[in-house]
Design an enzyme around this catalytic site. Structure first.
Site, PDB file in Angstrom:
ATOM      1  N   GLU A   1      -3.215   7.702  -4.291  1.00  0.00           N
ATOM      2  CA  GLU A   1      -3.301   6.478  -3.510  1.00  0.00           C
ATOM      3  C   GLU A   1      -3.168   5.273  -4.432  1.00  0.00           C
ATOM      4  O   GLU A   1      -3.932   5.134  -5.388  1.00  0.00           O
ATOM      5  CB  GLU A   1      -4.624   6.403  -2.750  1.00  0.00           C
ATOM      6  CG  GLU A   1      -4.701   5.175  -1.852  1.00  0.00           C
ATOM      7  CD  GLU A   1      -6.040   5.062  -1.146  1.00  0.00           C
ATOM      8  OE1 GLU A   1      -6.049   4.640   0.028  1.00  0.00           O
ATOM      9  OE2 GLU A   1      -7.067   5.379  -1.769  1.00  0.00           O
TER      10      GLU A   1
ATOM     11  N   TYR B   1       0.857  -1.190   0.000  1.00  0.00           N
ATOM     12  CA  TYR B   1       0.000   0.000   0.000  1.00  0.00           C
ATOM     13  C   TYR B   1       0.890   1.236   0.000  1.00  0.00           C
ATOM     14  O   TYR B   1       1.881   1.316   0.724  1.00  0.00           O
ATOM     15  CB  TYR B   1      -0.901   0.018   1.235  1.00  0.00           C
ATOM     16  CG  TYR B   1      -1.763   1.259   1.328  1.00  0.00           C
ATOM     17  CD1 TYR B   1      -3.040   1.285   0.788  1.00  0.00           C
ATOM     18  CD2 TYR B   1      -1.283   2.415   1.960  1.00  0.00           C
ATOM     19  CE1 TYR B   1      -3.824   2.422   0.864  1.00  0.00           C
ATOM     20  CE2 TYR B   1      -2.059   3.557   2.034  1.00  0.00           C
ATOM     21  CZ  TYR B   1      -3.331   3.558   1.491  1.00  0.00           C
ATOM     22  OH  TYR B   1      -4.093   4.685   1.555  1.00  0.00           O
TER      23      TYR B   1
END
Length: 353
Positions: free
Chosen positions: A229, A142
């Site tokens: 993101e 992530y």
């Protein structure tokens, strides 16, 4: 996906957020974000946007792997697509399928409505499918860059594990979350990029990984992003970092110098009342209450909404007409809260000059 980044910064806080905050920023679809990232030297999976069934057929033939499989991804302004459900009953907004079944599946996805945890019960229209090549990824991580109030600048957030459960991971294993503030005046340094690459536990070339991190930050800065993101940020079979799925947000105040990016806006994904209001430079957010508000000044608008809640009712909208309001904008039936059938009352407040 935005919610996951916000939850990481708020991790450890138990107080509920009770104040409404107006957020005005541009989102783009995944395929558009992939195009922007590719231009910035960021590795992304190959893919082709499809706007019709003919496009799907052509793209599937080009994107198929050695097993004749492709990935069909619904394009909407919301996360949770994989676990979403179409109103026609089809489960999932992302599918891996054979080329032979791609057209049949696309008929149930294209020009249909997808409902996810982030869309609300009304869902979002799927006007585009992203036909992507099925990637062989050995691990997922992530990574995100967003604006942090505490440090008054960008902050990089990383985790050596990624996927759809990043919120749960942050709650159970907060020690795995890496946060690196970046000085907006100097930008990302080689040391910071390397620290993030090591924190992600990259197994391939660390220098190449650090270069990808720097390219992501450069995209964030030069494009006036509010958020980049990547979930997941993955490693392929050769150890190269690949932005397998990404969510990009852009500051509305930068529209004048990011014309190419803002031309990508898909108004079908936005509340039509907000679209109409933006044409008159009005700040509008639709809510679920029963008292419509038309207020001059954002501060007074917030106070008005508080008063409505205090007396047991609920505001139907946030509408700050500001200093540029015109008769045309105020009278537009798509904007006027009083035209909404569910309203019980209508309240107008303004500052006396």
């Amino acid at each position: 996906m935005l919610r996951s980044t916000q939850s990481l910064l708020r991790h450890g806080q138990t107080a509920a957020i009770t104040q409404l905050q107006q957020l005005r920023f541009l989102n783009v679809h995944e395929y558009q974000g992939a195009e922007l990232m590719s231009k910035s030297g960021i590795n992304v999976p190959p893919g082709i946007p499809a706007f019709s069934l003919d496009d799907v057929k052509s793209a599937a033939g080009k994107m198929k792997d050695e097993n004749d499989e492709v990935v069909l991804k619904s394009q909407i302004y919301a996360g949770g697509r994989g676990l979403g459900k179409f109103t026609n009953g089809l489960q999932g907004g992302v599918h891996i399928c054979s080329v032979n079944k791609a057209l049949e599946l696309a008929k149930k996805m294209l020009n249909q409505t997808l409902v996810t945890k982030q869309t609300g019960p009304a869902g979002k229209p799927v006007n585009t499918l992203y036909v992507a090549k099925k990637m062989k990824l050995k691990r997922e991580m992530y990574f995100a860059i967003l604006l942090d109030r505490k440090t008054a600048g960008p902050i990089m957030i990383g985790c050596s594990e990624g996927g759809t459960s990043i919120e749960d991971l942050a709650e159970k294993f907060p020690e795995k979350i890496i946060k690196i503030p970046v000085d907006i005046r100097t930008g990302i340094t080689d040391e910071q990029a390397m620290k993030m690459a090591k924190g992600l536990a990259v197994t391939g070339d660390l220098n190449k990984a650090a270069e990808q991190i720097k390219n992501l930050y450069k995209l964030f800065a030069k494009s006036d992003c509010t958020m980049v993101e990547v979930n997941p940020l993955a490693e392929d079979a050769k150890g190269n970092l690949v932005a397998a799925d990404a969510k990009l947000g852009f500051d509305d105040n930068a529209a004048y110098r990011q014309k190419e990016i803002f031309a990508m806006k898909d108004e079908s994904q936005i509340d039509p009342r907000e679209v109409a209001a933006s044409k008159y430079d009005l700040n509008y957010i639709g809510l679920d209450g029963n008292i419509g508000c038309m207020v001059n000044g954002a501060g007074l608008a917030m106070a008005t909404m508080d008063i409505i809640k205090l007396h047991g009712a609920a505001p139907a909208n946030f509408l700050d007409v500001g200093g540029n309001a015109s008769c045309g904008g105020i009278q537009d039936p798509d904007i006027r809260s009083s035209s909404e059938s569910h309203l019980g009352e209508y309240l107008w407040r303004h500052y006396e000059v």
